[in-house]
Design an enzyme around this catalytic site. Structure first.
Site, mmCIF file in Angstrom:
data_model
loop_
_atom_site.group_PDB
_atom_site.id
_atom_site.type_symbol
_atom_site.label_atom_id
_atom_site.label_comp_id
_atom_site.label_asym_id
_atom_site.label_seq_id
_atom_site.Cartn_x
_atom_site.Cartn_y
_atom_site.Cartn_z
ATOM 1 N N ASP A 89 0.521 -1.470 0.329
ATOM 2 C CA ASP A 89 -0.541 -0.461 -0.145
ATOM 3 C C ASP A 89 0.849 1.418 -0.040
ATOM 4 O O ASP A 89 1.885 1.260 0.250
ATOM 5 C CB ASP A 89 -1.060 0.353 1.027
ATOM 6 C CG ASP A 89 -0.029 0.002 2.294
ATOM 7 O OD1 ASP A 89 0.685 0.378 2.542
ATOM 8 O OD2 ASP A 89 -0.802 0.433 3.501
ATOM 9 N N ASP A 271 -8.215 -7.894 0.321
ATOM 10 C CA ASP A 271 -6.991 -8.056 1.811
ATOM 11 C C ASP A 271 -8.427 -7.514 2.948
ATOM 12 O O ASP A 271 -9.077 -6.294 2.914
ATOM 13 C CB ASP A 271 -6.056 -7.177 1.718
ATOM 14 C CG ASP A 271 -6.592 -5.482 2.444
ATOM 15 O OD1 ASP A 271 -5.919 -4.842 2.999
ATOM 16 O OD2 ASP A 271 -6.752 -4.409 0.793
ATOM 17 N N CYS A 309 -11.814 -29.450 7.194
ATOM 18 C CA CYS A 309 -11.207 -28.835 6.454
ATOM 19 C C CYS A 309 -9.922 -29.065 6.997
ATOM 20 O O CYS A 309 -9.526 -29.696 7.360
ATOM 21 C CB CYS A 309 -11.193 -27.210 7.989
ATOM 22 S SG CYS A 309 -9.337 -26.201 7.586
ATOM 23 N N CYS A 311 -7.189 -27.447 6.688
ATOM 24 C CA CYS A 311 -5.406 -26.360 7.470
ATOM 25 C C CYS A 311 -4.546 -27.195 8.564
ATOM 26 O O CYS A 311 -5.238 -28.445 8.893
ATOM 27 C CB CYS A 311 -6.302 -24.852 8.664
ATOM 28 S SG CYS A 311 -7.194 -25.405 9.934
ATOM 29 N N CYS A 314 -6.760 -28.267 12.124
ATOM 30 C CA CYS A 314 -8.210 -28.962 11.516
ATOM 31 C C CYS A 314 -7.190 -30.273 11.272
ATOM 32 O O CYS A 314 -7.819 -31.446 11.861
ATOM 33 C CB CYS A 314 -8.671 -28.418 10.704
ATOM 34 S SG CYS A 314 -9.801 -26.979 11.631
ATOM 35 N N HIS A 340 -5.882 -20.866 10.246
ATOM 36 C CA HIS A 340 -6.713 -22.005 9.808
ATOM 37 C C HIS A 340 -8.227 -21.218 9.571
ATOM 38 O O HIS A 340 -8.287 -20.866 8.530
ATOM 39 C CB HIS A 340 -7.662 -22.143 11.128
ATOM 40 C CG HIS A 340 -9.489 -22.417 11.325
ATOM 41 N ND1 HIS A 340 -9.657 -23.263 10.858
ATOM 42 C CD2 HIS A 340 -10.392 -21.650 10.774
ATOM 43 C CE1 HIS A 340 -11.331 -23.543 10.537
ATOM 44 N NE2 HIS A 340 -11.391 -22.417 11.063
#
Length: 393
Positions: A89, A271, A309, A311, A314, A340
């Site tokens: 940015d 974002d 999930c 991730c 998980c 996660h």
């Protein structure tokens, strides 16, 4: 190069080619403010959970370690060992967030460091030079982000100045990219549409900045005080006036429901700090909505955060264990929760892309939003505001 592969209504499935790789859109950019995700998440972790783009903060990196340090280390990609595209940015949002100490002039903005209070100045040229030192894939133009509740007269003057600043940004970026020792001579520039919640100012500004033929265009100044209905109205109003052959970026937004609604309105890039910030406090996203893993009900819960999930949290750990880690102040608990949430966002974007490819985005959006409306007695329904804001697809 931006190429639309498929559309469904206003939703777009596209590819955006950059010097650091092809970005598949719609895409969520993971916010690494100071070249790192808060919560102990590494660049390698980001690659493993499907991150396509990392976003870093020009203002913060200018203060520490200093953009000159990063330049001497070979640029931000080398410094943080990132093989993926990086968007920086411009520092413009800090103009908004540091309102109490700023003075906005035609040449730029005078304000004070949030770290030690020393005086700072940043204008279009300074922002471009810092971002050139960082060598990011995509640089954002320097702008002012007026409050959504600002008076119309002030907003108009601010937007006119932002347009003049954008022209200066483009000129300086072209100059910097031509220099022999520039870190990334292929650095791209995105302009930012502003105008608070005033349709006529937003539309006119979109037309003016579209004439500059930039690499992409962002819609800024949202999620700064307006309602969800007002945000969606702004997108309905302004996105059709931005170049359809360039990517569209909605800055700083948002919740899963916000993203689904914005994709439906033609947005490519997103974002938001929500997934990492909320994760650090045990607030987790699932397809059934938002849960607070610190609640007592999870003390003996031997199931993962979300069944199915993929991730790292998980796949191996239970809610009870992760809750214990957070209660005990162990960094691992925070790290697993952030991983996660970031996985959830990145995986949702992958599912969105697949749905548009298959012509089933409308039904996917409907099922996701209905799923997130399942309250279990602890959720913050107002966070999603789904019932009022869901536009049936």
């Amino acid at each position: 190069m931006y190429k639309i592969l498929k559309t469904e209504g206003n939703a777009k499935r596209a590819e955006f080619e950059t010097v650091h790789g092809v970005i598949q859109t719609p895409v969520f950019m993971n916010v690494a403010t100071v070249a790192a995700i808060k919560g102990g998440v590494s660049t390698q972790d980001l690659e493993e959970i499907g991150t396509q783009v990392v976003l870093s903060n020009t203002y913060h990196l200018h203060l520490r370690p200093g953009d000159d340090v990063i330049y001497r280390m070979g640029g931000l990609h080398e410094f943080m060992s990132c093989k993926k595209p990086i968007l920086t940015d411009s520092g413009g949002f800090q103009v908004f967030s540091l309102a109490k100490t700023r003075r906005i002039k035609e040449e730029g903005v005078y304000f004070h460091s949030h770290i030690d209070g020393h005086k700072l100045f940043m204008g279009p040229e300074e922002s471009m030079r810092i971002q050139s030192h960082l060598g990011s894939t995509i640089a954002m133009a320097f702008d002012e982000c007026p409050s959504a509740r600002a008076e119309k007269e002030y907003v108009q003057k601010s937007v006119d100045r932002t347009t003049r600043w954008l022209i200066r940004c483009k000129s300086e970026m072209d100059r910097l990219n031509s220099l022999p020792y520039t870190v990334n001579p292929h650095q791209m520039l995105f302009g930012i549409n502003q105008g608070a919640i005033f349709d006529d100012i937003r539309i006119e500004h979109a037309k003016r900045i579209s004439e500059l033929d930039l690499d992409g265009y962002a819609v800024g100044g949202l999620a700064v005080g307006e309602t969800h209905e007002e945000m969606y109205h702004v997108l309905d109003t302004v996105v059709p006036y931005l170049p359809q052959n360039k990517p569209t970026y909605l800055m700083g937004v948002g919740t899963p429901a916000n993203i689904l609604e914005a994709v439906d309105r033609g947005v490519d890039f997103f974002d938001c700090v929500y997934p990492s910030r909320n994760g650090r406090h045990g607030h987790l996203y699932t397809k059934r909505g938002h849960i607070n893993i610190l609640n007592a009900r999870y003390e003996y819960d031997n199931t993962p955060i979300e069944e199915g999930c993929g991730c790292p949290a998980c796949r191996r750990y239970s809610k009870a264990y992760i809750r214990h880690l957070l209660k005990a102040g162990e960094m691992l608990g925070m790290r697993l929760c952030v991983l996660h949430n970031l996985y959830f966002y990145n995986h949702m974007m992958e599912e969105i892309r697949d749905a548009i490819d298959n012509g089933s985005f409308a039904s996917y959006k409907k099922s996701m939003i209905e799923g997130m409306m399942e309250f279990d007695g602890e959720q913050e329904g107002a966070r999603y505001d789904i019932a009022r804001n869901w536009r049936k697809g």
